[in-house]
Enzyme design. Structure first.
Site, short mmCIF file in Angstrom:
data_model
loop_
_atom_site.label_atom_id
_atom_site.label_comp_id
_atom_site.label_asym_id
_atom_site.label_seq_id
_atom_site.Cartn_x
_atom_site.Cartn_y
_atom_site.Cartn_z
N GLU A 89 0.56 -1.23 -0.05
CA GLU A 89 0.01 -0.02 -0.04
C GLU A 89 0.83 1.35 -0.12
O GLU A 89 2.03 1.16 0.50
CB GLU A 89 -0.81 -0.05 1.15
CG GLU A 89 -0.37 -0.87 2.41
CD GLU A 89 -1.45 -0.53 3.54
OE1 GLU A 89 -1.93 -1.79 3.79
OE2 GLU A 89 -2.13 0.36 4.04
N CYS A 109 6.98 -7.31 6.97
CA CYS A 109 8.20 -6.80 7.66
C CYS A 109 8.56 -7.86 8.88
O CYS A 109 7.70 -8.31 9.54
CB CYS A 109 7.78 -5.23 8.19
SG CYS A 109 9.18 -4.63 9.23
N CYS A 116 2.37 -2.84 15.36
CA CYS A 116 2.51 -2.45 14.00
C CYS A 116 1.75 -3.84 12.99
O CYS A 116 2.12 -4.83 13.10
CB CYS A 116 3.56 -2.26 13.45
SG CYS A 116 3.70 -1.94 11.71
N GLU A 157 10.52 -2.37 6.49
CA GLU A 157 11.70 -1.70 6.90
C GLU A 157 12.82 -1.35 6.01
O GLU A 157 13.40 -2.58 5.33
CB GLU A 157 12.30 -2.59 8.19
CG GLU A 157 13.79 -2.15 8.72
CD GLU A 157 13.81 -0.64 8.97
OE1 GLU A 157 12.89 -0.30 10.04
OE2 GLU A 157 14.92 0.10 8.47
N SER A 188 12.54 6.31 6.81
CA SER A 188 12.33 6.17 8.30
C SER A 188 12.56 4.54 8.73
O SER A 188 12.26 3.61 8.03
CB SER A 188 10.62 6.38 8.45
OG SER A 188 10.53 5.73 9.70
N SER A 211 12.26 5.56 14.13
CA SER A 211 11.18 5.35 15.12
C SER A 211 11.72 4.83 16.45
O SER A 211 12.28 3.82 16.59
CB SER A 211 10.29 4.32 14.35
OG SER A 211 9.84 4.52 13.26
N LEU A 212 11.36 5.85 17.55
CA LEU A 212 11.90 5.46 18.66
C LEU A 212 11.16 5.05 19.43
O LEU A 212 11.24 3.89 20.12
CB LEU A 212 12.50 6.98 19.40
CG LEU A 212 13.47 6.78 20.47
CD1 LEU A 212 14.73 5.77 20.31
CD2 LEU A 212 13.82 8.14 21.09
N HIS A 213 9.89 5.70 19.78
CA HIS A 213 8.79 5.09 20.51
C HIS A 213 8.92 4.78 22.00
O HIS A 213 7.93 4.61 22.46
CB HIS A 213 8.34 4.03 19.76
CG HIS A 213 7.93 4.01 18.37
ND1 HIS A 213 7.61 5.27 17.77
CD2 HIS A 213 7.86 3.26 17.37
CE1 HIS A 213 7.42 5.36 16.58
NE2 HIS A 213 7.68 3.87 16.44
N ASN A 287 -2.87 4.82 15.48
CA ASN A 287 -4.16 4.40 14.78
C ASN A 287 -4.59 2.98 15.25
O ASN A 287 -3.73 2.08 15.16
CB ASN A 287 -3.86 4.25 13.15
CG ASN A 287 -4.35 5.41 12.49
OD1 ASN A 287 -5.51 5.76 12.88
ND2 ASN A 287 -3.37 6.03 11.65
N CYS A 330 -0.13 2.26 8.74
CA CYS A 330 0.89 1.47 8.21
C CYS A 330 0.31 0.10 8.05
O CYS A 330 0.41 -0.82 9.26
CB CYS A 330 2.17 1.69 9.08
SG CYS A 330 3.51 0.59 8.58
N1 SAH Z 1 9.72 0.26 9.36
C1 SAH Z 1 9.92 1.65 9.29
C2 SAH Z 1 9.19 2.53 8.39
C3 SAH Z 1 7.79 1.93 8.38
S1 SAH Z 1 6.77 2.13 9.81
C4 SAH Z 1 9.94 2.12 10.62
O1 SAH Z 1 9.43 1.49 11.66
O2 SAH Z 1 10.02 3.29 11.09
C5 SAH Z 1 6.53 3.74 9.67
C6 SAH Z 1 6.04 4.42 10.99
O3 SAH Z 1 4.65 3.95 11.03
C7 SAH Z 1 6.92 3.90 12.22
O4 SAH Z 1 7.12 5.05 12.95
C8 SAH Z 1 5.73 3.09 12.77
O5 SAH Z 1 5.89 3.09 14.04
C9 SAH Z 1 4.46 3.70 12.69
N2 SAH Z 1 3.33 2.99 12.71
C10 SAH Z 1 2.97 1.70 12.82
N3 SAH Z 1 1.96 0.97 13.17
C11 SAH Z 1 1.14 2.24 13.27
C12 SAH Z 1 -0.08 2.72 13.68
N4 SAH Z 1 -1.21 1.70 13.90
N5 SAH Z 1 -0.46 4.05 13.92
C13 SAH Z 1 0.39 5.13 13.80
N6 SAH Z 1 1.58 4.87 13.38
C14 SAH Z 1 2.23 3.47 13.01
FE1 SF4 Z 2 8.38 -3.12 10.47
FE2 SF4 Z 2 8.44 -0.31 10.89
FE3 SF4 Z 2 6.05 -1.89 11.58
FE4 SF4 Z 2 8.21 -2.15 13.10
S1 SF4 Z 2 6.71 -0.05 12.69
S2 SF4 Z 2 7.11 -3.83 12.17
S3 SF4 Z 2 9.86 -1.72 11.45
S4 SF4 Z 2 7.11 -1.67 9.49
#
Ligand code: SAH
Ligand code: SF4
Length: 341
Positions: A89, A109, A116, A157, A188, A211-213, A287, A330
Site C-alpha cells: 500500500e 516486515c 504494527c 523496514e 524512516s 522510530s524511537l517510540h 491508529n 501503516c
Molecule cells: N519500518 C520503518 C518504516 C515503516 S513504519 C519504521 O518503523 O520506521 C512507519 C511508521 O509508522 C513508524 O514510525 C511506525 O512506528 C508507525 N506505525 C506503525 N503502526 C502504526 C499505527 N497503527 N499507527 C500509527 N503509526 C504506526
Molecule cells: Fe516493521 Fe516499521 Fe512496522 Fe516495526 S513499525 S514492524 S519496523 S514496518
C-alpha cells in the site's frame, strides 16, 4: 524481462553504450517516461524504429494494478497489486505545502514491532526499485498532479532492503526523472545502526527519521524487538554521529500509546535522552487496529507530553491525523486484504 523502472539513469546509459548506442538516448527515454508520462517505446518519437523495437523486446514498462482505493478529503489510500500478485500500500497526503506520498519498501516486515500491522505479517519479499518507483507513478497518474515529497514509511523496514531503496531514491531524485528534491525525501527506520552509518556516508541530501517510540531499553524492547540488537544508547550515539557527519537534523518519531509510553515519566526521560541533539520529535497519534490491543493516547496525555518536551527545549510537533477513518495506519489495508484470503 527487466522492468525499466529499476534503472537509474547511469544504468540506462551503460545499457545504451553496451549496445553501441549514444549515451544521451538514456536521457531521452527517461524524459519520455518520467516527464511526459509515455510508457510505450513505440510512442517515443525521437527514438529510431529499430531502437524502439529493441527496447520493447528488452524492457517491460508494466505499471501496478490499483486493487482498492479509499479516499477522504486529504488522503488517498491505495492498495496495489504487484506483478507477482502480492499486495502493498501507499498513501497520498495533501498538505498545504504540496502532495506527499508514503511508500512501502517490503511486502510485510520482519522487525516484529508489537503495535504494527505490517509487522504482524512477516516479510514475503523485498520490493525492488521498480515496485517503489511505480507506487509514485501510479498515484501521480491517478490524481494528475505533481508529487512534491516522498516518505518511506509504509509497509516494511527500508534499511532491511538498503540497496533497492537507495536505487529508488536516486531514480526519483534524478533531474531527468520524477525530480523529487533530496530534501523532500525521508527514510524512516526502526534503528538498524550499521545502515544508519552507511546512509550517512551516501552523497545524498535526503532525510532520516528514526522510530524511537520509547525512552528506555526495557520499554523499547517490549514495543520493538529490534532494540535487543540495537539498544538505545548505541542508537543515540549513532544518530549523534550521523548529525555531525551530515549536518542534517534528524526526525524522531514517537508513537503515543495510551498508558504505555505516553506518561509524564516517559516525557521527562525522553527529554533527557535527546537533550542537545539536533533532532525534532514528531509525536504520532496511534491508529488503533482491530488485531492489536494498544489504545490511542487521549488528547490530554498528548498535550501533557508535548508540553514537557517543549519546556525542556526539545523541538516537537504533533502529527496531524491523516485519514484514520480509512485504515490509513501503516499496513492496515493490506492486513485486512490478506486476512480475507
Ligand atoms: N519500518 C520503518 C518504516 C515503516 S513504519 C519504521 O518503523 O520506521 C512507519 C511508521 O509508522 C513508524 O514510525 C511506525 O512506528 C508507525 N506505525 C506503525 N503502526 C502504526 C499505527 N497503527 N499507527 C500509527 N503509526 C504506526
Ligand atoms: Fe516493521 Fe516499521 Fe512496522 Fe516495526 S513499525 S514492524 S519496523 S514496518
Amino acid at each position: 524481462m527487466e522492468n525499466i523502472f529499476n534503472y537509474k539513469l547511469e544504468d540506462l546509459e551503460e545499457y545504451f553504450l553496451s549496445i553501441g548506442e549514444k549515451k544521451f538516448k538514456a536521457r531521452q527515454v527517461f524524459e519520455w517516461i518520467y516527464k511526459k508520462h509515455i510508457y510505450d517505446f513505440y510512442e517515443m518519437s525521437n527514438i529510431s524504429k529499430v531502437l524502439q523495437e529493441k527496447l520493447n523486446n528488452t524492457f517491460s514498462t508494466n505499471l501496478l494494478t490499483i486493487k482498492t482505493k479509499q479516499t477522504s478529503k486529504l488522503t488517498n489510500k491505495y492498495l496495489f497489486e504487484l506483478d507477482d500478485g502480492n499486495y502493498i500500500e501507499a498513501v497520498l497526503m495533501r498538505h498545504d505545502y504540496g502532495n506527499s506520498i508514503c511508500v512501502s519498501s517490503q511486502v510485510g516486515c520482519n522487525m516484529g514491532c508489537t503495535f504494527c500491522e505490517s509487522g504482524r505479517l512477516k516479510k514475503v519479499r523485498n520490493l525492488d526499485a521498480a515496485d517503489m518507483v511505480r507506487q509514485i507513478i501510479m498515484i501521480q497518474e491517478d490524481i494528475d498532479e505533481r508529487i512534491d515529497s516522498v516518505v518511506v514509511m509504509g509497509i516494511g523496514e527500508p534499511f532491511d532492503n538498503y540497496t533497492n531503496v537507495m536505487n529508488f531514491v536516486r531514480i526519483i531524485n534524478s533531474p531527468y526523472g520524477i525530480e523529487i528534491g533530496a530534501r523532500h525525501i525521508t527514510i524512516s527506520t526502526s534503528g538498524l545502526i550499521p545502515m544508519i552509518k552507511k546512509y550517512g556516508e551516501e552523497d545524498l541530501q535526503t532525510n532520516l527519521a528514526i522510530s524511537l517510540h520509547a525512552p528506555n531499553d526495557e520499554l523499547r524492547t517490549k514495543l520493538m524487538p529490534v532494540n535487543r540488537a540495537y539498544p538505545i544508547k548505541d542508537l543515540i550515539k549513532e544518530i549523534s554521529e550521523y548529525i555531525d557527519k551530515t549536518n542534517r537534523r534528524v526526525t524522531i518519531e514517537y508513537l503515543l500509546l495510551k498508558d504505555i509510553n505516553d506518561t509524564k515519566e516517559c516525557a521527562i526521560e525522553l527529554s533527557k535522552l535527546l537533550r542537545g541533539l539536533n533532532v525534532y520529535v514528531n509525536l504520532i497519534p496511534y491508529n488503533e487496529t482491530s488485531h492489536i490491543e494498544y489504545k490511542t493516547s487521549p488528547k490530554e496525555n498528548v498535550m501533557n507530553f508535548y508540553d514537557i518536551l517543549k519546556k525542556n527545549k526539545i523541538n516537537v510537533t504533533v502529527r496531524k491525523r491523516f485519514g484514520d477513518e480509512i485504515d490509513a495506519a501503516c499496513g492496515q489495508l493490506r492486513a485486512n486484504e490478506v486476512d480475507k484470503l
